[in-house]
Design a protein around this motif. Structure first.
Motif, mmCIF file in Angstrom:
data_model
loop_
_atom_site.group_PDB
_atom_site.id
_atom_site.type_symbol
_atom_site.label_atom_id
_atom_site.label_comp_id
_atom_site.label_asym_id
_atom_site.label_seq_id
_atom_site.Cartn_x
_atom_site.Cartn_y
_atom_site.Cartn_z
ATOM 1 N N SER A 48 0.835 -1.195 0.000
ATOM 2 C CA SER A 48 0.000 0.000 0.000
ATOM 3 C C SER A 48 0.880 1.260 0.000
ATOM 4 O O SER A 48 1.619 1.492 -0.946
ATOM 5 C CB SER A 48 -0.955 -0.037 1.193
ATOM 6 N N THR A 103 -12.618 5.802 -4.215
ATOM 7 C CA THR A 103 -13.290 4.773 -3.419
ATOM 8 C C THR A 103 -13.583 5.328 -2.030
ATOM 9 O O THR A 103 -12.910 6.249 -1.552
ATOM 10 C CB THR A 103 -12.414 3.516 -3.290
ATOM 11 N N PRO A 142 -13.036 3.965 0.983
ATOM 12 C CA PRO A 142 -11.902 3.883 1.915
ATOM 13 C C PRO A 142 -10.869 4.978 1.695
ATOM 14 O O PRO A 142 -10.299 5.501 2.662
ATOM 15 C CB PRO A 142 -11.314 2.498 1.635
ATOM 16 N N MET A 143 -10.641 5.358 0.438
ATOM 17 C CA MET A 143 -9.672 6.414 0.195
ATOM 18 C C MET A 143 -10.210 7.784 0.607
ATOM 19 O O MET A 143 -9.445 8.642 1.050
ATOM 20 C CB MET A 143 -9.259 6.425 -1.277
ATOM 21 N N ASP A 158 -9.505 -5.391 -4.264
ATOM 22 C CA ASP A 158 -8.921 -4.329 -3.450
ATOM 23 C C ASP A 158 -9.950 -3.206 -3.285
ATOM 24 O O ASP A 158 -10.368 -2.598 -4.273
ATOM 25 C CB ASP A 158 -7.667 -3.793 -4.125
ATOM 26 N N TYR A 198 -9.489 -0.290 -1.945
ATOM 27 C CA TYR A 198 -8.869 1.031 -1.988
ATOM 28 C C TYR A 198 -8.543 1.463 -3.411
ATOM 29 O O TYR A 198 -8.890 2.572 -3.823
ATOM 30 C CB TYR A 198 -7.585 1.048 -1.148
ATOM 31 N N HIS A 216 -6.757 -5.927 0.192
ATOM 32 C CA HIS A 216 -5.742 -4.875 0.178
ATOM 33 C C HIS A 216 -4.564 -5.174 1.092
ATOM 34 O O HIS A 216 -4.731 -5.456 2.283
ATOM 35 C CB HIS A 216 -6.382 -3.554 0.610
#
Length: 319
Positions: A132, A204, A206-207, A263, A265, A293
């Motif tokens: 990551s 996304t 999560p981001m 994934d 993210y 991820h």
């Protein structure tokens, strides 16, 4: 290379089958203390006759909010140690390291210190494996720290000292923090797992949450006390070389890109963009079915395959 031992292990009259881990505090080129752990290969794989000198070492760069003592990082270290020696460390602002996280910018100095330590311990072949945020760091590190050509030509650049700039990257070389001449900080091969291809991605959920943690005072409070991660308040200035701009500069070092097709993210356009940027034959791309991820989602079988690739990518060279 500066390192300070953080403790002594008790002596025993009983010989150990596997030497105990070695802990140290490494000092980066900009003066940040970074905690690090060295573990020898548990099976002797990759170590030539006559001792550890020349054996492959894998340096693990964890993801955002990780550290040397997080379970997923320790699990990866154990898997890698079956094939090679392993160095794990905590990025600045994480764990017991000093400083504050810059979320992938000055962390390249932390990685350089860990790689140089691995060489100080006798390993002539070092592979960086990042997850990551750590995946983006190993890409930029691979572009900025390159081995001197075997014909004696000039060595590759270092961070903040003539940092290469791609035409599409609005980056300038900062005056602060210029490289201080650390030697042996280059990697012989690079593995990037679940890395972004470009900065400031918010495509996304999560981001978008991560950007809130990094950019908002309330988010940084959560980061410090909820995620045990101390985050710098300053914005990037200048913007560091992006992963997609760094990838073409890694060659001739071997490059492996690993990404899960689930994934949450970064979708699959990120690893494909990185592979395209590397050019024909510039990178090997593994798209893993069902994987999520980074280190938390990497199964033991995948970690073993990565370690096998790392050792095979760095054969013993004739002197």
């Amino acid at each position: 290379m500066t390192s300070v031992s953080e403790g002594r292990f008790g002596r025993s009259s009983v010989p150990l089958l596997t030497p105990p881990p070695l802990t140290a505090t490494l000092l980066t080129d900009d003066g940040v203390p970074v905690e690090a752990v060295y573990e020898p290969c548990t099976a002797g794989a990759g170590a030539p006759e006559g001792g550890a000198a020349g054996a492959t070492a894998i340096v693990v760069a964890h993801g955002f909010t990780g550290s040397v003592d997080r379970p997923a990082v320790r699990r990866a270290a154990r898997a890698f140690a079956r094939r090679a020696a392993v160095v794990t460390f905590s990025f600045r602002g994480h764990g017991r390291s000093g400083g504050r996280s810059t979320v992938g910018d000055r962390e390249v100095l932390d990685l350089a210190a860990a790689v140089a330590w691995a060489r100080d311990l006798g390993h002539s072949r070092v592979v960086t494996v990042g997850f990551s945020m750590g995946g983006s760091v190993v890409l930029r590190h691979g572009a900025l720290h390159r081995a001197a050509p075997r014909d004696g030509g000039p060595r590759g650049g270092g961070p903040y000292a003539g940092e290469p700039v791609a035409p599409d990257t609005p980056t300038r070389v900062p005056k602060r923090g210029r490289r201080t001449g650390r030697t042996g900080a280059h990697s012989d091969a690079v593995v990037s797992v679940s890395a972004p291809a470009r900065w400031y991605y918010r495509g996304t959920a999560p981001m978008r949450r991560l950007h809130w943690v990094v950019t908002r005072p309330s988010g940084r409070f959560v980061g410090r006390y909820g995620l045990r991660t101390r985050i710098a308040t300053e914005e990037w200035d200048p913007v560091p070389l992006s992963p997609v701009a760094a990838v073409p500069l890694i060659a001739p070092a071997p490059l492996l890109l690993v990404h899960g097709d689930r994934d949450p993210y970064f979708p699959l356009d990120h690893p494909r963009m990185l592979a395209d940027a590397a050019g024909p034959g510039g990178a090997e791309l593994w798209l893993e079915p069902g994987m999520g991820h980074a280190e938390n989602a990497a199964e033991d079988a995948l970690l073993a395959r990565i370690a096998d690739w790392a050792v095979a990518a760095c054969p013993i060279m004739d002197s």
